[in-house]
Design a protein around this motif. Structure first.
Motif, PDB file in Angstrom:
ATOM      1  N   LEU A 463       0.550  10.269   3.501  1.00  0.00           N
ATOM      2  CA  LEU A 463       0.374   9.031   2.744  1.00  0.00           C
ATOM      3  C   LEU A 463      -0.887   9.073   1.881  1.00  0.00           C
ATOM      4  N   THR A 464      -1.959   9.654   2.411  1.00  0.00           N
ATOM      5  CA  THR A 464      -3.196   9.760   1.622  1.00  0.00           C
ATOM      6  C   THR A 464      -2.985  10.659   0.415  1.00  0.00           C
ATOM      7  N   ALA A 465      -2.335  11.802   0.633  1.00  0.00           N
ATOM      8  CA  ALA A 465      -2.081  12.735  -0.479  1.00  0.00           C
ATOM      9  C   ALA A 465      -1.183  12.099  -1.530  1.00  0.00           C
ATOM     10  N   ALA A 466      -0.137  11.403  -1.089  1.00  0.00           N
ATOM     11  CA  ALA A 466       0.781  10.768  -2.034  1.00  0.00           C
ATOM     12  C   ALA A 466       0.079   9.667  -2.824  1.00  0.00           C
ATOM     13  N   ILE A 502      -8.637   5.395   2.045  1.00  0.00           N
ATOM     14  CA  ILE A 502      -7.259   5.304   2.550  1.00  0.00           C
ATOM     15  C   ILE A 502      -7.102   6.135   3.815  1.00  0.00           C
ATOM     16  N   TYR A 503      -7.691   7.313   3.818  1.00  0.00           N
ATOM     17  CA  TYR A 503      -7.615   8.204   4.987  1.00  0.00           C
ATOM     18  C   TYR A 503      -8.207   7.529   6.220  1.00  0.00           C
ATOM     19  N   VAL A 504      -9.402   6.949   6.071  1.00  0.00           N
ATOM     20  CA  VAL A 504     -10.064   6.309   7.213  1.00  0.00           C
ATOM     21  C   VAL A 504      -9.257   5.117   7.709  1.00  0.00           C
ATOM     22  N   VAL A 505      -8.763   4.290   6.792  1.00  0.00           N
ATOM     23  CA  VAL A 505      -7.972   3.119   7.188  1.00  0.00           C
ATOM     24  C   VAL A 505      -6.711   3.543   7.924  1.00  0.00           C
TER      25      VAL A 505
END
Length: 543
Positions: A463-466, A502-505
Motif C-alpha cells: 500500500l505504501t509503494a502504491a 503512510i508507512y508508519v500509520v
C-alpha cells in the motif's frame, strides 16, 4: 565496560558512523555535477578499489586489538597493554607502506586490463598514499576502544569525511576551472581520501598524547619493563590476526561487490554498447545509485547492531533465551527501520535524482539497487549476530558462496539484461547470503523476526509503494510551480515524506507494531514516538 559506558560508546560510534555515511553520500552530489557520469565512473573505479583495501586494512583490527588491550588494562598490566599497542602500530606502519607501493605500481594494470578505463590510473595513484596511514588509524582506534574512549574514534571519522569532502570538491573545481583537464580533476577528487586520512590521524595523535598525560597523572606505569610472562611479538600478531581476519572477510563483502562492479561492468556491457555508453552506465551505478542505496542501511544497521554486544555476552554465558530475544529484536528493528527509507527513495527516485544530480538519467538503476539494499540489511544484521555468537567459519563460507554467485550471475545476466543484470546479480548475492545466515542462526536459536505479523508488513509495503508511486506521478504531472530543480526538490519532500508517514500509520493500522511494543524500541525511537503522541494526549486530557 559498564552499562552506561557501553550505551554511551554505542551512541557515539553510531552517531559518528551516521554522520560519516551522510557526508560520504553528500560528497557525490557536487562531484556528479563537476565530473559528469562518465567521470564518476572513473572516480568510482578508484574509490571502490580504495574502499575495499581500506576495509581490509581497518575492519576487524580495532575490535581485535580492543579485546587484547581491555584484557590487559583490566588486570592492571598497563605496560603490557602499551607493548601490545606498539607492536600492532609497528606492523600497521609496515603494512601501510607495502599496500601503498603495491596499489601505486599495480594501478596501470588494474585500470587498463581489468576495469577497462585507462583514465583511472592517475585517480588510483592519487588515492594510494591514504593507505599509508589508515592501518595505523585502525590500530589507534582499537587502542582507544580497548581503553573505553570512544570520542576519539567517532570524532576522527567525522573529521576524515569533512576533509575528504572539502578536498575532493575543492580540488576538482580548481583543476577544472584552470583547465587542467577532467582526468586530473578526477584524480584531485580522489586525493580527498589522502587529506581525510591525515585529518583522522591528527585527531587520534592529539587524543593519544592527552591519554598518555592522563596515565602519567594517575600513576600508571606506561614505560615499565614487560612482565616475565609477556607475550612476544609473534604471539601478539597471532592473537590479533586470529581474531580480526574473520571479521575482515565478512566486512569486505559489500566493498568487494562494488569493486567487482567497477572492475567488470565496462567490459561486460561493451559487446552491446559503445565504450562511452558502457562507461556512462557504470557512472550512473557507481556515482548515483550506490550512494543513494547506502542511505537506508545507515540507521537500520546502527540500531540493530546495538544488540550485538549483548548477544556476545549472553552467548558466552550460555544464556540462549537472551540470545534468542536479542537476535529477534535486532532483525525486527533492522527490517522495520530499513523499509521506510527503501520505500521513500524508491517512490521518490525520479525527483530525488533530478534534485541531486540535475537530470533523471539512471532513475531505474537507483530504484533497483535501493530495493536490493533491503536484503543487504538482513544479510549484514544476521551476519553481525552470528559474529557475536562466534560463528565465524559459517560466515566466511557464506561470503565465498555469495561472491561466487555475484561473479557467475554478473557474467550470465549482463549480456542479457545489461546493467540491470549486474544489479540483479548483486541482489541475488545478498538474498542467498541472508538466507544462509538465517539458516545457521535458526540452528542455534529459535528466533522469530515478525512471526504472524509478516502479513501486516507485506500489506504495509504494497500500500505504501502504491500510494507513493501514484503520488509521485501526480506531483510529476501537476505540481510544477518552479524551475525544474526546485520542482524536483519539492516533489522529493512531498513524496518521500508522505511515503514514510503512510508507512508508519499502516504499521499501527495493520497491528504490525502496537503501542505496548514501543517500550522495547531503542530510546531515540521511543522519544520520537512520545513527542508525536504528546499533543494528542494533552488534547484528550483537556476534553
Amino acid at each position: 565496560m559498564s552499562k552506561d559506558s557501553l550505551v554511551k560508546g554505542t551512541i557515539i560510534l553510531a552517531l559518528a558512523a551516521l554522520i560519516a555515511r551522510v557526508l560520504g553520500a553528500v560528497q557525490r552530489i557536487p562531484l556528479v555535477h563537476l565530473l559528469d557520469d562518465p567521470g564518476m565512473a572513473t572516480y568510482s573505479i578508484a574509490f571502490n578499489i580504495y574502499s575495499f583495501l581500506l576495509v581490509v586494512a581497518t575492519a576487524g583490527v580495532p575490535s581485535a586489538l580492543s579485546k587484547l588491550i581491555s584484557e590487559q588494562t583490566a588486570l592492571g598490566q598497563h605496560a603490557e597493554a602499551n607493548r601490545i599497542y606498539r607492536a600492532a602500530a609497528m606492523f600497521a606502519i609496515g603494512a601501510g607502506v607495502v599496500m601503498t607501493l603495491l596499489l601505486y605500481m599495480l594501478a596501470p594494470y588494474y585500470a587498463i586490463h581489468i576495469s577497462g578505463d585507462a583514465d583511472a590510473v592517475l585517480s588510483i595513484r592519487a588515492l594510494a598514499p591514504a593507505l599509508l596511514l589508515f592501518p595505523l588509524i585502525a590500530i589507534m582506534r582499537g587502542y582507544f576502544q580497548g581503553r573505553q574512549r570512544m570520542l576519539p574514534n567517532g570524532l576522527s571519522q567525522i573529521i576524515e569525511q569533512i576533509l575528504r569532502l572539502i578536498t575532493a570538491i575543492g580540488l576538482a573545481y580548481f583543476l577544472l576551472t584552470f583547465d587542467y583537464g577532467k582526468v586530473k580533476a578526477i584524480a584531485g577528487a580522489s586525493f580527498g581520501g589522502v587529506m581525510g586520512s591525515i585529518g583522522a590521524v591528527a585527531v587520534m595523535a592529539y587524543y593519544a598524547l592527552k591519554l598518555r598525560r592522563e596515565d602519567i597523572r594517575n600513576g600508571q606505569v606506561v614505560n615499565a619493563n614487560p612482565p616475565a610472562k609477556a607475550l612476544n611479538y609473534s604471539a601478539i600478531y597471532s592473537r590479533l590476526f586470529r581474531l580480526s581476519i574473520p571479521i575482515v572477510l565478512f566486512s569486505t563483502t559489500v566493498p568487494l561487490i562494488y569493486l567487482i562492479d567497477s572492475s567488470i561492468t565496462i567490459g561486460l556491457l561493451q559487446p552491446d554498447l559503445s565504450y562511452d555508453a558502457a562507461k556512462e552506465a557504470l557512472g550512473l551505478l557507481g556515482g548515483r545509485a550506490q550512494s543513494l542505496a547506502g542511505i537506508p542501511i545507515i540507521l537500520a544497521i546502527a540500531l540493530s547492531q546495538s544488540a550485538v554486544p549483548v548477544v556476545s555476552a549472553a552467548f558466552a554465558r550460555k544464556d540462549m533465551e537472551l540470545v534468542r530475544q536479542q537476535a529477534s529484536k535486532a532483525l525486527y528493528l533492522s527490517i522495520l527501520t530499513g523499509l521506510p527509507m527503501v520505500l521513500a527513495i524508491c517512490v521518490a527516485a525520479r525527483p530525488l535524482n533530478g534534485f541531486l544530480f540535475a537530470n533523471h538519467e539512471g532513475t531505474s538503476i537507483i530504484i533497483l539497487l535501493t530495493m536490493s539494499a533491503m536484503f543487504q540489511i538482513v544479510m549484514q544484521t544476521s551476519g553481525a549476530i552470528l559474529m557475536g555468537m562466534g560463528q565465524m567459519k559459517a560466515l566466511i563460507v557464506h561470503v565465498v558462496i555469495g561472491i561466487v554467485i555475484k561473479l557467475t550471475l554478473s557474467f550470465l545476466l549482463a549480456p542479457w539484461l545489461g546493467i540491470y543484470g549486474i544489479i540483479a546479480a548483486t541482489a541475488l548475492c545478498f538474498i542467498v547470503m541472508a538466507q544462509l545466515n538465517l539458516r545457521v542462526l535458526k540452528r542455534q536459536v529459535d528466533y522469530t523476526v515478525l512471526g504472524h505479523k509478516w502479513g501486516g508488513v507485506i500489506v504495509t509495503v504494497i500500500l505504501t509503494a502504491a500510494a507513493g508511486a501514484a503520488l509521485e506521478l501526480l506531483t510529476y504531472r501537476w505540481v510544477q510551480p518552479f524551475a525544474s530543480r526546485l520542482n524536483d526538490m519539492g516533489n522529493t519532500v512531498i513524496v518521500g515524506g508522505l511515503a514514510c508517514l503512510i508507512y508508519v500509520v499502516l504499521l499501527f493500522v495493520t497491528r504490525t507494531v502496537t503501542e505496548a511494543e514501543i517500550s522495547s524500541f531503542p530510546r531515540p525511537l521511543q522519544t520520537i514516538y512520545r513527542r508525536f503522541r504528546k499533543p494528542k494526549s494533552n488534547a484528550g486530557g483537556r476534553g
